[in-house]
Design a protein around this motif. Structure first.
Motif, short mmCIF file in Angstrom:
data_model
loop_
_atom_site.label_atom_id
_atom_site.label_comp_id
_atom_site.label_asym_id
_atom_site.label_seq_id
_atom_site.Cartn_x
_atom_site.Cartn_y
_atom_site.Cartn_z
N SER A 135 0.31 3.40 11.11
CA SER A 135 0.10 2.00 10.77
C SER A 135 -1.39 1.79 10.58
CB SER A 135 0.68 1.15 11.91
OG SER A 135 0.53 -0.19 11.61
N VAL A 136 -1.78 1.31 9.38
CA VAL A 136 -3.21 1.22 9.06
C VAL A 136 -3.67 -0.23 9.27
CG1 VAL A 136 -4.98 1.70 7.32
CG2 VAL A 136 -2.93 3.11 7.42
N THR A 137 -4.14 -0.51 10.48
CA THR A 137 -4.46 -1.90 10.83
C THR A 137 -5.94 -2.25 10.64
OG1 THR A 137 -4.64 -1.17 13.12
CG2 THR A 137 -2.54 -2.12 12.46
N SER A 160 4.62 12.99 -5.52
CA SER A 160 3.29 13.58 -5.44
C SER A 160 2.59 13.18 -4.15
CB SER A 160 2.49 13.11 -6.66
OG SER A 160 1.14 13.49 -6.55
N LEU A 161 2.73 11.91 -3.76
CA LEU A 161 2.11 11.45 -2.51
C LEU A 161 2.71 12.19 -1.31
CD1 LEU A 161 0.29 9.54 -0.83
CD2 LEU A 161 2.11 7.84 -0.94
N LYS A 162 4.05 12.34 -1.29
CA LYS A 162 4.69 13.04 -0.16
C LYS A 162 4.12 14.44 -0.02
CE LYS A 162 6.02 10.60 1.74
NZ LYS A 162 6.21 9.17 1.50
N LEU A 163 4.04 15.15 -1.16
CA LEU A 163 3.54 16.53 -1.11
C LEU A 163 2.11 16.58 -0.59
CD1 LEU A 163 4.23 19.53 -1.98
CD2 LEU A 163 2.77 19.04 -3.95
N GLN A 207 6.44 -1.34 5.67
CA GLN A 207 7.29 -0.80 6.73
C GLN A 207 6.88 -1.38 8.07
OE1 GLN A 207 8.61 1.04 9.99
NE2 GLN A 207 6.54 1.71 9.49
N SER A 208 5.59 -1.22 8.43
CA SER A 208 5.11 -1.62 9.75
C SER A 208 4.97 -3.13 9.90
CB SER A 208 3.75 -0.98 10.02
OG SER A 208 2.79 -1.46 9.08
N GLY A 209 4.69 -3.80 8.79
CA GLY A 209 4.41 -5.24 8.87
C GLY A 209 3.04 -5.54 9.46
N VAL A 244 4.92 10.17 10.17
CA VAL A 244 3.90 9.40 9.45
C VAL A 244 4.28 9.26 7.97
CG1 VAL A 244 1.51 9.53 8.62
CG2 VAL A 244 2.01 9.78 11.06
N ALA A 245 4.79 10.33 7.39
CA ALA A 245 5.20 10.26 5.98
C ALA A 245 6.48 9.45 5.87
CB ALA A 245 5.40 11.66 5.42
N SER A 246 6.42 8.42 5.09
CA SER A 246 7.55 7.49 4.99
C SER A 246 8.66 8.06 4.10
CB SER A 246 7.02 6.19 4.41
OG SER A 246 8.04 5.23 4.39
N CYS A 273 0.84 -1.20 0.00
CA CYS A 273 0.00 0.00 0.00
C CYS A 273 0.88 1.25 0.00
CB CYS A 273 -0.86 0.06 1.27
SG CYS A 273 -1.97 -1.33 1.47
N GLY A 274 0.36 2.31 -0.56
CA GLY A 274 0.97 3.65 -0.45
C GLY A 274 2.42 3.68 -0.91
N THR A 275 3.25 4.26 -0.06
CA THR A 275 4.66 4.42 -0.39
C THR A 275 5.34 3.08 -0.66
OG1 THR A 275 4.91 6.52 0.73
CG2 THR A 275 6.85 5.12 0.69
N ALA A 276 4.97 2.07 0.11
CA ALA A 276 5.58 0.74 -0.09
C ALA A 276 5.23 0.22 -1.49
CB ALA A 276 5.08 -0.22 1.00
N MET A 277 4.01 0.52 -1.95
CA MET A 277 3.62 0.10 -3.30
C MET A 277 4.45 0.87 -4.34
SD MET A 277 1.68 0.71 -6.18
CE MET A 277 0.61 2.10 -5.78
C1 F6R Z 1 3.07 7.38 3.01
C2 F6R Z 1 2.88 6.28 3.92
C3 F6R Z 1 1.84 5.24 3.60
C4 F6R Z 1 2.39 3.84 3.89
C5 F6R Z 1 1.29 2.79 3.73
C6 F6R Z 1 1.82 1.39 3.91
O1 F6R Z 1 4.09 8.23 3.43
O2 F6R Z 1 3.56 6.17 4.90
O3 F6R Z 1 1.40 5.36 2.28
O4 F6R Z 1 3.45 3.61 3.02
O5 F6R Z 1 0.26 3.04 4.64
O6 F6R Z 1 2.32 1.20 5.19
P1 F6R Z 1 3.25 -0.01 5.54
O7 F6R Z 1 4.49 0.14 4.73
O8 F6R Z 1 3.51 0.08 7.01
O9 F6R Z 1 2.51 -1.27 5.15
#
Ligand code: F6R
Length: 363
Positions: free
Chosen positions: A359-361, A238-241, A103-105, A153-155, A55-59
Motif C-alpha cells: 500500500s503506497v501511502t 508486462s507490469l506483473k513480469l 485495492q487498498s483504498g 504485493v503483486a495484484s 495507480c498501477g494495476t488498478a489503472m
Molecule cells: C501491482 C500493484 C500496484 C498497485 C498500485 C495501486 O501489482 O499492486 O501497481 O496496483 O500501487 O494500489 P491500490 O490499488 O491499492 O490503490
C-alpha cells in the motif's frame, strides 16, 4: 495460511473464479444490474464525461473500463494515473463522473485525486477492496470488490474483480442510456456470470506455465504486444513480469511497433503476443510475422480453434472460447502465471518483491 500453495500470489491467482463470483452475483438480479449506489438511472445516463483515475494495476483495470464504457455506453472516458491527474489541473465539472479504483483504498495519490474531483463538484465513485478504507469512506458512491484480503504485493485477484466492476458499470451505463436494450443487458450479464467456470478451465492448465517459464526465464528484456483490449492486457502482463521477476519488459500497441521499437527486436527476443480480438486478429498476425522475421521468439495467446498459429509462433497458449469483450478476464491468467513461474524459478521473493510496498501511502 497459504492453503497448500507455495506463495500467496499463486493462491490468489487460484482464488479468482470465486472472487469474481462474489463480486458480480450480489449485483445481478433477473438479468438486470443493481449497483446499489445513490445514483438514479437518469443521473447515470446523464454523465457527459467519465474520468477513471488510479495507480498501477488498478489503472490498468481502468484502461479496460474505458474500452468497455466507450464501446457500449458511448460516453467519452479519460483514464489517468492519479499522480498525473492531480497535478494537471484536469477539466472537471459537475456533470462528470470520476471513477477511482484502488485495492487498498489508501493510495496517497489516488486519495488526493479523489479529493480534487470532489472539490470540483464531480460525482466520485470508488471501486475499492478494503472495507472502511479512506477512499471508501470519502467517496460519494462505493462499489466494493469482494476479492478478500490480497497479501501478495503483486495484484492478481484484485485486478480481476476490478475488471468485473468495469463490466457491470459499462453494462449499467449502457442500459441507462439506452445504447443497449434489456435483452442485451441480460445477455451480457449471463455471459459475465459464466466467466468463473471459464477461469477454472484456464487454471486447470497452470502446470504448463512452469515449462514455458523455463524457456523464457533467462531473458533480459521482453515485449508484450496487442491491439485494443489485448493492448490493455499487455500493459498489465508486462507490469506483473517486471515487478516480480525483475526482467525488463515493455508493452506496446502492436501497430505502434514500426514507429520505433521494432529496432530492438533481434534474435531470440521474447515477444508475448495477445490475439484474442477477432476483429483485429489479421492485423495482429501481420505484426507477429514482422517481429518473427527479425528473430523474435513469439509466445502467442489466442482462442482454441485458431488454426495455423504454430506456423508463426514458437509457443501457443489456447484459451477456451470467449467473446472479444470478455477476453481480458481469461487472458489475464496466462500472463499472471507466466510472471509467477518465472519469478519463482529465478528464486525471487515472489510475494514481497524488492522496493515495493503493498500500500503506497506516500506520494
Ligand atoms: C501491482 C500493484 C500496484 C498497485 C498500485 C495501486 O501489482 O499492486 O501497481 O496496483 O500501487 O494500489 P491500490 O490499488 O491499492 O490503490
Amino acid at each position: 495460511e497459504k492453503g497448500g500453495f507455495p506463495h500467496f500470489m499463486l493462491k490468489e491467482i487460484f482464488e479468482q473464479p470465486a472472487a469474481l463470483q462474489n463480486t458480480v452475483s450480489p449485483r445481478v438480479k433477473d438479468g438486470h444490474i443493481d449497483l446499489a449506489i445513490p445514483l438514479t438511472e437518469s443521473q447515470l445516463a446523464g454523465f457527459k464525461q467519465i474520468h477513471i483515475v488510479a495507480c498501477g494495476t488498478a489503472m490498468h483495470a481502468g484502461i479496460v473500463g474505458k474500452y468497455l464504457i466507450e464501446k457500449l455506453a458511448r460516453t467519452p472516458v479519460n483514464v489517468d494515473v492519479a499522480s498525473e491527474f492531480r497535478y494537471r489541473d484536469p477539466i472537471l465539472d459537475k456533470d462528470d463522473l470520476v471513477v477511482i479504483i484502488s485495492q487498498s483504498g489508501e493510495t496517497a495519490d489516488t486519495l488526493a485525486a479523489m479529493r480534487l474531483a470532489k472539490q470540483r463538484g464531480a460525482h466520485t465513485l470508488a471501486v475499492v477492496n478494503v472495507v472502511g478504507s479512506s477512499i471508501a469512506r470519502e467517496a460519494d458512491s462505493v462499489l466494493y470488490t469482494w476479492a478478500g484480503p490480497e497479501i501478495a504485493v503483486a495484484s492478481t485477484k484484485a485486478y480481476t474483480v476490478q475488471l468485473s466492476i468495469m463490466y457491470l458499470l459499462a453494462f449499467k451505463l449502457a442500459a441507462c442510456k439506452g445504447t443497449i436494450d434489456a435483452a442485451q443487458e441480460a445477455d451480457y450479464v449471463a455471459q459475465l456470470c459464466a466467466i468463473p467456470q471459464l477461469l477454472e478451465k484456464v487454471l486447470e492448465t497452470s502446470s504448463r506455465y512452469e515449462e514455458l517459464a523455463k524457456q523464457y526465464m533467462h531473458a533480459e528484456d521482453m515485449f508484450f504486444i496487442g491491439r485494443g483490449l489485448d493492448y490493455a492486457l499487455s500493459q498489465e502482463g508486462s507490469l506483473k513480469l517486471k515487478e516480480i521477476s525483475y526482467i525488463h519488459s515493455e508493452a506496446y500497441a502492436a501497430g505502434e511497433l514500426k514507429h520505433g521499437t521494432i529496432s530492438l527486436i533481434t534474435d531470440d527476443m521474447p515477444v508475448i503476443a495477445l490475439g484474442t480480438q477477432q476483429r483485429l486478429l489479421e492485423k495482429m498476425v501481420s505484426n507477429i510475422k514482422e517481429v518473427k522475421a527479425r528473430g523474435a521468439n513469439v509466445l502467442f495467446i489466442c482462442y482454441e480453434g485458431y488454426e495455423g498459429a504454430d506456423e508463426f509462433a514458437d509457443n501457443v497458449i489456447y484459451l477456451p472460447l470467449s467473446s472479444d469483450i470478455f477476453a481480458p478476464l481469461a487472458s489475464i491468467i496466462p500472463l499472471q502465471l507466466f510472471a509467477y513461474y518465472i519469478s519463482s524459478l529465478k528464486g525471487c521473493d515472489v510475494d514481497k518483491p524488492r522496493n515495493l510496498a503493498k500500500s503506497v501511502t506516500v506520494e
